[in-house]
Each structure stands twice: as structure tokens, then as C-alpha cells.
Design a protein around this motif. Structure first.
Motif, PDB file in Angstrom:
ATOM      1  N   LEU A 242       0.821  -1.213   0.000  1.00 14.04           N
ATOM      2  CA  LEU A 242       0.000   0.000   0.000  1.00 14.04           C
ATOM      3  C   LEU A 242       0.852   1.257   0.000  1.00 14.04           C
ATOM      4  O   LEU A 242       0.466   2.282  -0.550  1.00 14.04           O
ATOM      5  N   GLY A 243       2.007   1.173   0.666  1.00  8.31           N
ATOM      6  CA  GLY A 243       2.840   2.365   0.792  1.00  8.31           C
ATOM      7  C   GLY A 243       2.418   3.190   1.996  1.00  8.31           C
ATOM      8  O   GLY A 243       1.929   2.657   2.990  1.00  8.31           O
ATOM      9  N   PRO A 244       2.586   4.508   1.953  1.00  8.80           N
ATOM     10  CA  PRO A 244       2.283   5.351   3.117  1.00  8.80           C
ATOM     11  C   PRO A 244       0.788   5.372   3.426  1.00  8.80           C
ATOM     12  O   PRO A 244      -0.054   4.985   2.609  1.00  8.80           O
ATOM     13  N   LYS A 246      -1.314   7.654   3.491  1.00  6.35           N
ATOM     14  CA  LYS A 246      -2.171   8.473   2.631  1.00  6.35           C
ATOM     15  C   LYS A 246      -2.872   7.624   1.574  1.00  6.35           C
ATOM     16  O   LYS A 246      -3.937   8.001   1.070  1.00  6.35           O
ATOM     17  N   THR A 247      -2.308   6.448   1.253  1.00  6.51           N
ATOM     18  CA  THR A 247      -2.960   5.550   0.301  1.00  6.51           C
ATOM     19  C   THR A 247      -4.261   5.004   0.864  1.00  6.51           C
ATOM     20  O   THR A 247      -5.224   4.788   0.131  1.00  6.51           O
ATOM     21  N   LEU A 248      -4.289   4.755   2.187  1.00  8.09           N
ATOM     22  CA  LEU A 248      -5.535   4.317   2.810  1.00  8.09           C
ATOM     23  C   LEU A 248      -6.628   5.360   2.621  1.00  8.09           C
ATOM     24  O   LEU A 248      -7.803   5.027   2.405  1.00  8.09           O
ATOM     25  N   THR A 249      -6.245   6.618   2.733  1.00  3.96           N
ATOM     26  CA  THR A 249      -7.207   7.696   2.521  1.00  3.96           C
ATOM     27  C   THR A 249      -7.701   7.692   1.075  1.00  3.96           C
ATOM     28  O   THR A 249      -8.914   7.750   0.815  1.00  3.96           O
ATOM     29  N   GLU A 250      -6.792   7.607   0.145  1.00  5.26           N
ATOM     30  CA  GLU A 250      -7.131   7.748  -1.271  1.00  5.26           C
ATOM     31  C   GLU A 250      -7.940   6.558  -1.804  1.00  5.26           C
ATOM     32  O   GLU A 250      -8.856   6.734  -2.611  1.00  5.26           O
ATOM     33  N   LYS A 251      -7.623   5.343  -1.335  1.00  2.84           N
ATOM     34  CA  LYS A 251      -8.240   4.158  -1.918  1.00  2.84           C
ATOM     35  C   LYS A 251      -9.446   3.635  -1.141  1.00  2.84           C
ATOM     36  O   LYS A 251     -10.362   3.044  -1.735  1.00  2.84           O
ATOM     37  N   TYR A 252      -9.450   3.842   0.196  1.00  2.00           N
ATOM     38  CA  TYR A 252     -10.441   3.130   1.004  1.00  2.00           C
ATOM     39  C   TYR A 252     -11.272   4.020   1.943  1.00  2.00           C
ATOM     40  O   TYR A 252     -12.481   3.848   2.046  1.00  2.00           O
ATOM     41  N   HIS A 253     -10.652   4.929   2.657  1.00  2.00           N
ATOM     42  CA  HIS A 253     -11.346   5.607   3.755  1.00  2.00           C
ATOM     43  C   HIS A 253     -11.673   7.065   3.450  1.00  2.00           C
ATOM     44  O   HIS A 253     -11.875   7.862   4.371  1.00  2.00           O
ATOM     45  N   TYR A 254     -11.740   7.423   2.196  1.00  2.00           N
ATOM     46  CA  TYR A 254     -11.906   8.835   1.825  1.00  2.00           C
ATOM     47  C   TYR A 254     -13.243   9.420   2.273  1.00  2.00           C
ATOM     48  O   TYR A 254     -13.381  10.640   2.362  1.00  2.00           O
ATOM     49  N   ASP A 255     -14.265   8.595   2.562  1.00  2.00           N
ATOM     50  CA  ASP A 255     -15.556   9.123   2.993  1.00  2.00           C
ATOM     51  C   ASP A 255     -15.896   8.715   4.424  1.00  2.00           C
ATOM     52  O   ASP A 255     -17.043   8.784   4.842  1.00  2.00           O
ATOM     53  N   ASN A 256     -14.893   8.306   5.207  1.00  2.00           N
ATOM     54  CA  ASN A 256     -15.107   7.844   6.571  1.00  2.00           C
ATOM     55  C   ASN A 256     -14.812   8.985   7.542  1.00  2.00           C
ATOM     56  O   ASN A 256     -13.679   9.459   7.622  1.00  2.00           O
ATOM     57  N   PHE A 258     -14.604   9.179  10.790  1.00  2.00           N
ATOM     58  CA  PHE A 258     -13.673   8.937  11.891  1.00  2.00           C
ATOM     59  C   PHE A 258     -12.233   8.912  11.388  1.00  2.00           C
ATOM     60  O   PHE A 258     -11.320   9.427  12.048  1.00  2.00           O
ATOM     61  N   TRP A 259     -12.012   8.340  10.214  1.00  2.00           N
ATOM     62  CA  TRP A 259     -10.669   8.349   9.628  1.00  2.00           C
ATOM     63  C   TRP A 259     -10.205   9.789   9.386  1.00  2.00           C
ATOM     64  O   TRP A 259      -9.058  10.131   9.661  1.00  2.00           O
ATOM     65  N   LYS A 260     -11.120  10.638   8.911  1.00  2.00           N
ATOM     66  CA  LYS A 260     -10.773  12.040   8.701  1.00  2.00           C
ATOM     67  C   LYS A 260     -10.412  12.711  10.023  1.00  2.00           C
ATOM     68  O   LYS A 260      -9.460  13.505  10.079  1.00  2.00           O
ATOM     69  N   GLN A 261     -11.132  12.399  11.090  1.00  2.00           N
ATOM     70  CA  GLN A 261     -10.802  12.967  12.396  1.00  2.00           C
ATOM     71  C   GLN A 261      -9.408  12.524  12.843  1.00  2.00           C
ATOM     72  O   GLN A 261      -8.633  13.319  13.391  1.00  2.00           O
ATOM     73  N   ILE A 262      -9.065  11.277  12.582  1.00  2.00           N
ATOM     74  CA  ILE A 262      -7.753  10.765  12.973  1.00  2.00           C
ATOM     75  C   ILE A 262      -6.635  11.475  12.217  1.00  2.00           C
ATOM     76  O   ILE A 262      -5.645  11.925  12.815  1.00  2.00           O
ATOM     77  N   VAL A 591       8.193  14.469   9.933  1.00  2.00           N
ATOM     78  CA  VAL A 591       7.205  15.206   9.158  1.00  2.00           C
ATOM     79  C   VAL A 591       6.099  15.613  10.121  1.00  2.00           C
ATOM     80  O   VAL A 591       5.862  14.955  11.135  1.00  2.00           O
ATOM     81  N   ASP A 592       5.414  16.687   9.813  1.00  2.00           N
ATOM     82  CA  ASP A 592       4.400  17.191  10.748  1.00  2.00           C
ATOM     83  C   ASP A 592       3.246  16.217  10.931  1.00  2.00           C
ATOM     84  O   ASP A 592       2.705  16.093  12.033  1.00  2.00           O
ATOM     85  N   ASN A 593       2.846  15.508   9.875  1.00  2.00           N
ATOM     86  CA  ASN A 593       1.690  14.623   9.938  1.00  2.00           C
ATOM     87  C   ASN A 593       2.010  13.342   9.191  1.00  2.00           C
ATOM     88  O   ASN A 593       2.063  13.322   7.956  1.00  2.00           O
ATOM     89  N   ILE A 594       2.241  12.265   9.914  1.00  2.00           N
ATOM     90  CA  ILE A 594       2.637  11.005   9.299  1.00  2.00           C
ATOM     91  C   ILE A 594       1.534  10.446   8.401  1.00  2.00           C
ATOM     92  O   ILE A 594       1.814   9.751   7.413  1.00  2.00           O
ATOM     93  N   TYR A 595       0.275  10.767   8.705  1.00  2.00           N
ATOM     94  CA  TYR A 595      -0.829  10.293   7.866  1.00  2.00           C
ATOM     95  C   TYR A 595      -0.765  10.871   6.451  1.00  2.00           C
ATOM     96  O   TYR A 595      -1.393  10.340   5.530  1.00  2.00           O
ATOM     97  N   LYS A 596      -0.014  11.944   6.297  1.00  2.00           N
ATOM     98  CA  LYS A 596       0.084  12.593   4.982  1.00  2.00           C
ATOM     99  C   LYS A 596       1.499  12.496   4.400  1.00  2.00           C
ATOM    100  O   LYS A 596       1.834  13.191   3.436  1.00  2.00           O
ATOM    101  N   ALA A 597       2.326  11.626   4.977  1.00  2.00           N
ATOM    102  CA  ALA A 597       3.711  11.491   4.523  1.00  2.00           C
ATOM    103  C   ALA A 597       3.774  10.918   3.107  1.00  2.00           C
ATOM    104  O   ALA A 597       2.934  10.109   2.700  1.00  2.00           O
ATOM    105  N   GLU A 598       4.770  11.319   2.364  1.00  2.00           N
ATOM    106  CA  GLU A 598       5.034  10.814   1.027  1.00  2.00           C
ATOM    107  C   GLU A 598       5.996   9.628   1.093  1.00  2.00           C
ATOM    108  O   GLU A 598       6.735   9.470   2.079  1.00  2.00           O
ATOM    109  N   THR A 599       6.023   8.833   0.047  1.00  2.00           N
ATOM    110  CA  THR A 599       6.946   7.706  -0.014  1.00  2.00           C
ATOM    111  C   THR A 599       8.388   8.167   0.160  1.00  2.00           C
ATOM    112  O   THR A 599       9.204   7.503   0.821  1.00  2.00           O
ATOM    113  N   SER A 600       8.721   9.315  -0.387  1.00  2.00           N
ATOM    114  CA  SER A 600      10.095   9.839  -0.304  1.00  2.00           C
ATOM    115  C   SER A 600      10.501  10.250   1.106  1.00  2.00           C
ATOM    116  O   SER A 600      11.685  10.448   1.373  1.00  2.00           O
TER     117      SER A 600
END
Length: 631
Positions: A242-244, A246-256, A258-262, A591-600
């Protein structure tokens, strides 16, 4: 020093045979079912199922379960809780959907914040305590024949609702049993010490969707099943691919929601602090029995700290802690032989708890039957496999144990190491340490690994492993654990996983229930562990990067322990910085927010543990100041 009473539990399947058989036929014969929509003070109606005993010769107390997991699952006379002993003892059984879930009106909020002083004065503001209060008021007036007493219980999230009923409790609430309760989402359940549990990704199918998407007939929606429907044989590789995050957000939890709150609240800000129930456990009047499992991968922090908070702030309140050799909620199930993963602990331990502990707690406080004989702490020693009772927890009378790290993988007991020695490993997020010795698919939440064999990790170059010589005498580790590490790193952030392990003798016999490939000789049983996200070493609210190649103190508590390392065994400590996919990967570059970290952002880092580090266990110290009670 208070006397500690030891007794060994000798039970067999005869005890299991004494369990009442509770099924739908039994319920129809002995109970009358009714369904109600109970109005709260703000006009919202909560769906409630009530089972009332048919025998009207006496009055009965209420026994309530409030849940976000579908109260209608207990309709059609098919009750799932409480234990068969409690059902057979006859209570008025109450099951309620909390607001915004399944059949109840309103808007759901995860860990809804408590409003101090809300009952009974405030007529409009609501929290879980006020909803419980309003429900009790209605039940007392409308469901007969009742004796004016109410008990509440629940496991996991319903355990939180049981604890949340305690602040400003209704005067008729006489007994509460939070079991495997969540207490603070930043420290247990979805996080551990601020690190996100990536292994919980499938759990968002239950959390983060609103009432209109969850009905009596439809537990899950297409959106909620988006992740769980994946056909995955190897969860480790799936999550790695899956990678970082942020992929969970893009592929699976984009309309959840509670995930957005996290992802919007990566630090312990007011959003999380407001949802911490622990600071509100003051002026508690009901008797409380908090229950947990030593091998609960989800909620071990919750029961220990709910008990401690009540004890600290309410010294006159009847307050008991029960900890057994269970995973999450396993005391509610009986399989005959009590095991966790590969380890056998005895026969019918859950039945013993249900019959001799839980049953008597509610009978005394709700029916005035029996005696109040529960100790302060009813704790299972997972090493000698026996119950012990204590007059205080953490227990008094045990000498503190300090474990130090020495060269050649030696672990020293109460003997300081050379502070100048250093132990280094290369942590690579692209090759993280697996959290389990077994291949697992996508789990709703992981459970088996809490007593798993650690031999798969002890030979990895990115895991520091230290062990004592063979023990010449039994050593009991009892109470709180504190990791006091001195570290440096080439990166600017890191996680630290510390594991306490029982190493079995090479000639230890196999358990008959284990498959052929499980060898108990030399087994390295995980006893206790914790993950700590290093950026929070000075503040969970205000994280900060490490300065590369600079010695830094990192101190954090593991959860409590009661385990006797027997003569002939060894004590082992492991330290590493990835534990995947149980927890998410730290990029190791701040990084300030690991949930939004890039692969690099993910980099290798050489991490060094200095010889002046130590693990401190037990004694009459406390860890006050390490727990986060800001509100």
C-alpha cells in the motif's frame, strides 16, 4: 506490607458442565420481550430492548448494556450477553443502541466528550452519562416489577459506555462493570502511545459511518466493506504494498468521518483530550468492577487506567480490578481449555470468572445477596498460571526489578551496565519487523500475537535482543513497567518498541492442543510490550523532531504485568523501531503529519541505545506524570 493471598485454581470440565443452557427457548420460557423508543432530554429517542422475567413474585434489578454494535442483535430472544449465570439469576435485561447507531435517532460521536456536572441540572446538553441517566429514569417509571437498582456492563466500546455512566451517575445506578473498556483513543484501541495501529484498518467498517447507513437489517454498507472485502492471504505484504498511510485515505477511507478525524488530529490536541474519560472519574458512587485481559491487544491501557483513576480520585468507592489470561473479551466465552495462542493456562477459567466473580458482584450490589468478598485486585499470574488476590494494585511488598543491557546480549538484573557501551541497529521502513511469527490475512483487529513466539524477531539485525542467564529461582514481576532509554539516531524521528519476553527451557514439553510445527522448547513468549512514538517524548500535544546524532532521553510506560519467570527460564528484552503492520511505519524523517507522509519521506536510520538505559518494573513507585490527564 499487606498480606497477599495466593490460591491456585483447580477447575476442570465439570465446572463447564454447571453452566446454565441459555438459548432462545429458555428466554421465551422465562422472559417477556418488549421494544421501546426512550426519549432523551433533548428529544432524541433511543431504541431499547427489554427482557423482563415472567415470574412476578419478586422485584428485579435492571442490568443494562448500551452499545454501538447493534442492540437489535439481541432481539428474537437470542441474547448474546450477559453471562448465562446472570441470565439464569433473573435480572431485567436492557439493551440499547447509543444515539446515532442502528435503530436509535441522533448523531453518533466516537467517545462523546463528558460534560461535568451535567446530571440532572442541564436539561438540554447531552453526553453518555446523561443518556444513561435519562434511560434509567424512564425504566424505573415504566418497567415493573423493579427493585429500584440498576447495573451496567459492557465489553470493549460498551465497556466505555459503562465507564462513561459513572460521572454524575444516576442515584439508582449501584454497580458498573466496564470490561475491556476504551478510555482514551490516543493511548489504546486505535493508537498506542500516539502511534496508529495500521492493523485496525478493517475496523473502520464499523466506525465512521452514520446511523442512516447502519440499520437493523444492514450492518455494513458498500463503503464500509471497501477495505474488508479484500481477499488477502498475507496482510504484511498487502500493507507494505500500500505504501504510506495516505494511500488508505485515497483508496479506502476517503468518505469515513472517523478516519478524517484521525488524520486531522495526529497529535494529542483538544479533540482527543476532550474524549478522555479518565479525568472525569471523580465522585464515583456506584460500585465498580473493571475487567481486562493480560493478552488484550486492543484495550489493555483502558481497564488498568480506569481502575487506577477511580482508585486515586475516589478512595472510599468500592473499586475492584480483575485481570485474567484472556485476549479481548474472552472471559465472556468458554471453550473449556483456556489458551491464548499457543499457551495453555487451565480449564474453564472464563466459567470461574463468570460464576464466582462477576455473578457475585452483581448479586451483592443489585440484590443484596451474598457478601462483598471481592479483593481490591483479582489478578492472574500468567507465569505460574494461578489467580492471586491483592489489597492494592500496583501491589505492595515486591522489590523493584531493574533490567540493564550489557555486551554480548546479556541482560543484567539489578546490576548497572557500563554506561559507555552502545548498541546500534539499522531500522529500514521498507523492511519492517513483522509483529507476528505467523502469516495472517487482514484481521479486524489482531489478537493472537500478544503471547506469540519471538524467535522470528530475535535473530533479525534490526532487533536488539538481551537475555539473562538461566534463572536459579523464580522471579515475579508485578506492577508497573517503565522503559528509561537513552538513544541517538541518524534520522530525526523514530518509534521504540520494547518487549518483555519469557524464554522457555529447551526441554519444555509440547502442549497437546498445539499443531506439530509449534515447538515449546526454547519458546520466546511475549509477556508485555509497548510502542512509543519518539516525537512525543516531551509532549503528546506538541511533538518535536530529534536532533540527529544527539543523545536523548526517551521514557515511557509499558502496561502493567503479573508474571512469574520460573526457575530454569530466562528473561529477555527486545528493542526495535518497526512492528508491522500492527503499527504504522514511522518515516524516521520528521514530518508534521505522518498520515500525509510521502513515499520519499521514509528513510533508513541507524538507531543507538546507550548502556545507561534500563527497564524498571514494580516496587512501590508510581508512574504518575507519565499518564496524560490534562482535562
Amino acid at each position: 506490607m499487606k498480606k497477599i493471598i495466593f490460591f491456585i485454581l483447580f477447575l476442570n470440565f465439570a465446572l463447564f458442565a454447571q453452566r446454565p443452557k441459555i438459548d432462545s427457548d429458555y428466554m421465551r420460557e422465562h422472559y417477556v420481550k418488549s421494544e421501546h423508543y426512550i426519549s432523551m432530554r433533548d428529544g432524541i429517542k433511543l431504541y431499547t430492548i427489554v427482557y423482563t422475567p415472567k415470574d412476578k413474585a419478586t422485584t428485579y434489578p435492571f442490568l443494562m448494556n448500551r452499545t454501538c454494535y447493534n442492540a437489535s442483535g439481541s432481539d428474537n430472544f437470542n441474547v448474546r450477553t450477559p453471562s448465562p449465570f446472570l441470565v439464569d439469576d433473573k435480572y431485567i435485561l436492557v439493551y440499547q443502541d447509543v444515539r446515532g447507531r442502528y435503530m436509535s435517532e441522533g448523531v453518533f460521536d466516537n467517545m462523546r466528550p463528558n460534560i461535568p456536572g451535567n446530571n440532572p441540572k442541564n436539561k438540554t446538553a447531552i453526553d453518555e452519562s446523561s443518556d444513561t441517566w435519562d434511560t434509567i429514569e424512564w425504566l424505573l417509571k415504566n418497567i415493573k416489577p423493579n427493585n429500584g437498582r440498576v447495573g451496567i456492563y459492557g465489553i470493549s466500546y460498551p465497556g466505555f459506555y459503562s465507564a462513561a455512566a459513572l460521572p454524575d451517575a444516576h442515584p439508582s445506578l449501584k454497580a458498573a462493570s466496564p470490561q475491556a473498556p476504551i478510555s482514551d483513543f490516543f493511548f489504546d484501541d486505535f493508537h498506542h502511545m500516539g502511534a496508529f495501529l495500521q492493523s485496525y484498518s478493517a475496523a473502520f467498517s464499523v466506525f465512521g459511518y452514520h446511523k442512516q447507513e447502519l440499520t437493523k437489517e444492514n450492518w455494513y454498507t458498500e463503503a464500509s466493506q471497501r477495505f474488508r472485502s479484500q481477499k488477502v492471504a498475507d496482510g504484511y505484504q498487502f500493507h507494505l504494498n500500500l505504501g504510506p498511510l495516505k494511500t488508505l485515505t485515497e483508496k479506502y477511507h476517503y468518505d469515513n468521518f472517523f478516519w478524517k478525524q484521525i488524520i486531522d488530529h495526529p497529535n494529542y490536541d483538544n479533540f482527543w483530550q476532550d474524549r478522555n474519560i479518565l479525568p472525569h472519574l471523580r465522585n464515583v458512587t456506584p460500585a465498580v468492577m473493571t475487567v481486562g485481559g493480560w493478552f488484550d491487544a486492543e484495550d489493555l491501557y483502558g481497564p488498568l487506567n480506569i481502575y487506577k483513576s477511580i482508585e486515586k480520585n475516589n478512595p472510599k468507592t468500592t473499586n475492584t480490578l480483575v485481570m485474567g489470561p484472556w485476549a479481548h473479551g474472552d472471559w465472556a466465552r468458554e471453550r473449556g481449555k483456556s489458551t491464548h495462542n499457543h499457551i495453555y493456562f487451565g480449564d474453564s477459567i472464563s466459567t470461574f470468572y463468570q460464576k464466582e466473580i462477576e455473578r457475585n458482584f452483581f448479586a451483592y450490589h443489585l440484590k443484596s445477596k451474598g457478601e462483598n468478598t471481592l479483593p481490591e485486585a483479582y489478578m492472574y499470574d500468567t507465569g505460574i498460571k494461578a489467580w492471586k488476590t491483592f489489597n492494592a494494585w500496583p501491589p505492595k511488598g515486591y522489590q523493584p526489578i531493574q533490567l540493564y543491557f550489557a555486551e554480548n546480549g546479556k541482560l543484567l538484573v539489578n546490576q548497572a551496565s557500563d554506561p559507555t557501551v552502545q548498541f546500534s541497529y539499522m531500522s529500514d521502513p521498507s523492511k519492517p519487523v513483522p509483529y507476528t511469527s505467523q502469516t495472517e490475512g487482514l484481521t479486524f483487529t489482531p489478537r493472537r500475537f500478544m503471547s506469540d513466539d519471538q524467535r522470528h524477531a530475535s535473530t533479525r539485525p534490526d532487533v536488539l535482543t538481551f537475555e539473562t542467564d538461566v534463572l536459579e529461582n523464580d522471579i515475579t514481576l508485578a506492577g508497573e513497567i517503565m522503559a528509561r532509554l537513552k538513544v541517538s539516531m541518524t534520522g530525526t524521528d523514530a518509534d521504540f518498541i520494547v518487549k518483555l519476553i519469557d524464554v522457555y527451557p529447551q526441554d519444555y514439553p509440547k502442549y497437546e492442543h498445539n499443531p506439530e510445527n509449534i515447538i515449546m522448547g526454547g519458546y520466546q513468549q511475549l509477556v508485555r510490550s509497548e510502542t512509543f512514538r519518539g516525537r512525543f517524548r516531551n509532549s503528546f500535544e506538541k511533538p518535536e523532531p530529534f536532533v540527529s546524532n544527539t543523545e536523548t532521553n526517551v521514557e515511557f510506560p509499558l502496561q502493567d504485568v503479573l508474571h512469574t519467570f520460573k526457575k530454569g527460564h530466562r528473561i529477555m528484552i527486545q528493542i526495535h523501531s518497526t512492528w508491522f503492520p500492527y503499527i504504522d511505519r514511522n518515516p524516521q524523517k520528521y514530518v508534521d503529519n505522518i498520515y500525509k507522509a510521502e513515499t520519499s519521506d521514509f528513510i533508513k536510520s541507524t538507531i543507538t541505545i546507550l548502556g545507561s538505559s534500563m527497564i524498571e518494573i514494580g516496587g512501590e513507585k508510581t508512574l504518575e506524570g507519565t499518564l496524560i490527564f490534562k482535562k
